[in-house]
Design an enzyme around this catalytic site. Structure first.
Site, mmCIF file in Angstrom:
data_model
loop_
_atom_site.group_PDB
_atom_site.id
_atom_site.type_symbol
_atom_site.label_atom_id
_atom_site.label_comp_id
_atom_site.label_asym_id
_atom_site.label_seq_id
_atom_site.Cartn_x
_atom_site.Cartn_y
_atom_site.Cartn_z
ATOM 1 N N CYS A 41 5.915 17.819 2.368
ATOM 2 C CA CYS A 41 6.557 17.774 3.690
ATOM 3 C C CYS A 41 6.921 16.347 4.064
ATOM 4 C CB CYS A 41 5.640 18.462 4.706
ATOM 5 S SG CYS A 41 5.224 17.563 6.180
ATOM 6 N N CYS A 45 4.984 14.540 6.662
ATOM 7 C CA CYS A 45 3.644 14.128 6.220
ATOM 8 C C CYS A 45 3.731 12.842 5.423
ATOM 9 C CB CYS A 45 3.005 15.221 5.363
ATOM 10 S SG CYS A 45 2.926 16.807 6.186
ATOM 11 N N HIS A 72 -3.125 -17.659 -6.033
ATOM 12 C CA HIS A 72 -2.556 -18.103 -4.743
ATOM 13 C C HIS A 72 -1.975 -19.508 -4.907
ATOM 14 C CE1 HIS A 72 -3.845 -14.672 -2.446
ATOM 15 N NE2 HIS A 72 -5.120 -14.854 -2.728
ATOM 16 N N HIS A 89 -6.566 -0.549 -9.707
ATOM 17 C CA HIS A 89 -6.183 -0.665 -8.294
ATOM 18 C C HIS A 89 -5.024 -1.641 -8.127
ATOM 19 C CE1 HIS A 89 -10.505 0.531 -7.130
ATOM 20 N NE2 HIS A 89 -9.695 1.562 -7.018
ATOM 21 N N TRP A 124 -1.012 -12.499 -0.753
ATOM 22 C CA TRP A 124 -1.945 -12.633 0.375
ATOM 23 C C TRP A 124 -2.271 -11.265 0.970
ATOM 24 C CZ3 TRP A 124 0.244 -11.451 5.280
ATOM 25 C CH2 TRP A 124 -0.658 -11.550 6.338
ATOM 26 N N HIS A 158 -4.290 -9.062 -1.391
ATOM 27 C CA HIS A 158 -5.674 -9.540 -1.456
ATOM 28 C C HIS A 158 -6.428 -9.058 -0.208
ATOM 29 C CE1 HIS A 158 -8.428 -13.280 -2.321
ATOM 30 N NE2 HIS A 158 -9.109 -12.171 -2.219
ATOM 31 N N ASN A 159 -5.769 -9.091 0.938
ATOM 32 C CA ASN A 159 -6.423 -8.577 2.146
ATOM 33 C C ASN A 159 -6.692 -7.087 2.050
ATOM 34 O OD1 ASN A 159 -7.100 -10.704 3.736
ATOM 35 N ND2 ASN A 159 -5.190 -10.731 4.907
ATOM 36 N N VAL A 210 -7.486 -5.551 -0.656
ATOM 37 C CA VAL A 210 -8.699 -5.453 -1.477
ATOM 38 C C VAL A 210 -9.909 -5.840 -0.617
ATOM 39 C CG1 VAL A 210 -9.870 -6.313 -3.550
ATOM 40 C CG2 VAL A 210 -7.403 -5.883 -3.603
ATOM 41 N N LYS A 253 -16.463 -10.112 3.277
ATOM 42 C CA LYS A 253 -15.018 -9.931 3.084
ATOM 43 C C LYS A 253 -14.351 -9.789 4.451
ATOM 44 C CE LYS A 253 -14.773 -9.161 -1.537
ATOM 45 N NZ LYS A 253 -16.014 -9.778 -1.967
#
Ligand code: FAD
Length: 515
Positions: free
Chosen positions: A42, A45, A386, A423, A446, A449-450, A452, A468
């Site tokens: 859908c 959704c 980074h 991931h 960036w 990483h956030n 994660v 974290k």
């Protein structure tokens, strides 16, 4: 598996329901549960799923009191379960009170608003309708009276009582209360602006504003960059002595002190060359060397990795020289296979090129963990990449995707943490190809990483001394944080970019502890 085929994956902080677990998750549970019944075919959704995922990230601290779930009703095996809950259209959102009776069909959330803030407010409204079955992990949400506050410390041994002063229509106090529910040594209560006795006692003039009340009767105003939920929660979660439940800081006994990993004093807001060189050593000499011969995609990945290092690694001249020599050697090789031994010889400068060295061994500084299994290598890999994305911004003619592609290929082919690799690959497939400029490449890394960090916050692998957080925190970069007109937190991306360019710039990298 069926769960992976739907719109959500287990890393979304959403419980993925199926017939085998639906009843035990929804009935007689000590927490409330809000379920999205959806059909993966859908369009509505699909369009709604990013909102459900951001809501899940937004309220993940509330889990012991209220959890989010989803079930794909398009999945043949789930069909009867969806029918049994009386679901007709998609998506349907239903709230199940804590201790719902078996057979309960839940209570449908109102049609709109369907944004994160509106949904969060509806969830709070529904949490407040719990009566005798109040979820045990959910703190009181109603406004506190002066009498309650005056007598608070007679019955409580916590160190801090945080009071959020606000108007009746505001949800900030209840949101902060829920954001802190997993933290010990602090209680949060909302106080209405109409509670005259307290308002005048503390001389409160701003709504919302937050005050800390101590057992000796003293109080101070909580100082924050912006008077809003995210800033209060962040500041309160980090008060000295406030800890996440189950995450007590290890007490360092004399025995521990001898074995503790943290031996090198360092500045938490700086990048250290020792970590970057350690990342090079470990990745090139240890992680890649795990393969006796390197060929195919792995060989391409190695060449990509060394090529971005040779171009952008802002290292000491002797390290740069070594990297460039290995890069040219690799680039010239046309054989389909490379022995790890040959690579190691080159890294050890077998050709005796003058003033070219890759230091041996690891020396963690900014990436030191308080125990051997915390931080270290993965921390240095993030930091390295980074730094490389920021260096590329400063390099005329650099290819916007080259650093990210090298990282992606490295992680996919070599990174020892295989679930991290899958991931990361998932995130890369999602939208890495949208990156078109060097600045958006740095911002993409960036923000991933956030993601994660968000997923890992509170996990067992988290060093309790280095929780974290969504980075950079308000104290590291106040101007990176803002609030939208509706009061929701937002990143000020231009400021984040400026901050990344400064924080990871070659000129700021500290050279302490190098051999
Ligand atoms: P790290 O997250 O390693 O961060 C290192 C430093 O970078 C921080 O100290 C901070 O100064 C800075 N920083 C933090 N956030 C940001 C940001 N958003 N942008 C820029 N700089 C930032 N572990 C798992 O358990 N599951 C996983 O799926 C997983 N995936 C990973 C994928 C990759 C590609 C990598 C390199 C690591 C992954 N890890 C995963 C490991 C995990 O992310 C951490 O590296 C590890 O837990 C160590 O955490 P840390 O506290 O040292 O901080």
């Amino acid at each position: 598996p069926a769960a992976e085929a739907g719109l959500y994956s287990p890393t979304d902080q959403i419980v993925i329901l199926n017939p085998a677990i639906a009843d035990s998750v929804l009935f007689n549970s000590s927490s409330a549960v809000v379920v999205e019944f959806y059909a993966s075919w859908c369009g509505h959704c699909v369009a709604f799923s990013p909102t459900w995922k951001s809501l899940a990230r937004d309220v993940k601290e509330w889990k012991p009191a209220v959890d989010l779930a989803a079930i794909d009703c398009a999945e043949e095996a789930n069909r009867m379960t969806c029918i049994s809950f009386g679901v007709r259209g998609f998506p349907t959102l239903k709230f199940f009170h804590a201790y719902s009776k078996s057979g309960s069909k839940g209570e449908q959330l109102k049609g709109s608003p369907r944004d994160v803030k509106g949904l969060r407010h509806q969830i709070i409204d529904m949490m407040e309708t719990h009566e005798e079955s109040w979820p045990p992990a959910c703190p009181p949400l109603e406004p506190a009276s002066k009498a309650e506050i005056d007598n608070f410390f007679e019955t409580s041994s916590v160190e801090y009582l945080a009071l959020v002063f606000e108007r009746a229509s505001s949800y900030v106090g209840r949101e902060v209360t829920l954001d802190l529910l997993q933290y010990e040594n602090i209680t949060v209560r909302r106080v209405l602006n109409t509670e005259d006795g307290l308002v005048s006692k503390l001389c409160v003039t701003n709504f919302p504003s937050c005050y800390l009340y101590y057992s000796n009767g003293n109080f101070t105003r909580l100082s924050v960059h912006i008077e809003a939920r995210t800033f209060y929660s962040y500041a309160l979660q980090r008060l000295p002595g406030v800890v996440r439940a189950g995450k007590q800081l290890p007490i360092l006994t004399d025995d521990h002190k001898n074995t503790t990993q943290q031996q090198r004093p360092f500045n938490r807001s700086r990048v250290y060359m020792a970590d970057l060189e350690s990342a090079l050593h470990y990745s090139l000499r240890v992680e890649i060397a795990a393969l006796p011969t390197i060929s195919g995609a792995a060989l391409t990945a190695l060449k990509q990795y060394v090529s971005v290092l040779a171009k952008y690694f802002p290292g000491r001249p002797l390290v740069q020289k070594l990297l460039r020599s290995v890069d040219s050697w690799l680039a010239e090789r046309e054989e389909p296979e490379l022995s790890s031994r040959a690579l190691q010889d080159m890294l050890d400068n077998a050709n005796k090129i003058p003033d070219a060295v890759l230091p041996d061994g690891v020396r963690w500084v900014g990436c030191q963990g308080t125990q051997a299994h915390f931080r270290g290598y993965p921390c240095s890999v993030w930091t390295l990449f980074h730094v490389l994305t920021v260096q590329a911004i400063k390099t005329p003619g650099a290819d916007p995707l080259q650093v990210l592609e090298a990282l992606r290929a490295y992680v996919h082919n070599f990174f020892g943490c295989r679930s991290c690799a899958s991931h990361f690959e998932f995130m890369a497939q999602e939208n890495m190809d949208h990156v078109k400029t060097l600045s958006t490449a740095a911002l993409w890394l960036w923000s991933r990483h956030n993601r994660v960090n968000n997923r890992l916050a509170g996990a067992l692998s988290e060093d309790p001394h280095f929780p974290k957080v969504q980075w950079p925190s308000p104290d590291l970069c106040p101007s990176c944080h803002g609030v939208k007109r509706n009061g929701e937190h937002t990143w000020v991306q231009d400021e984040v970019l400026l901050f990344l360019k400064e924080h990871f710039s070659s000129e700021r990298i500290l050279q302490d502890y190098l051999e």
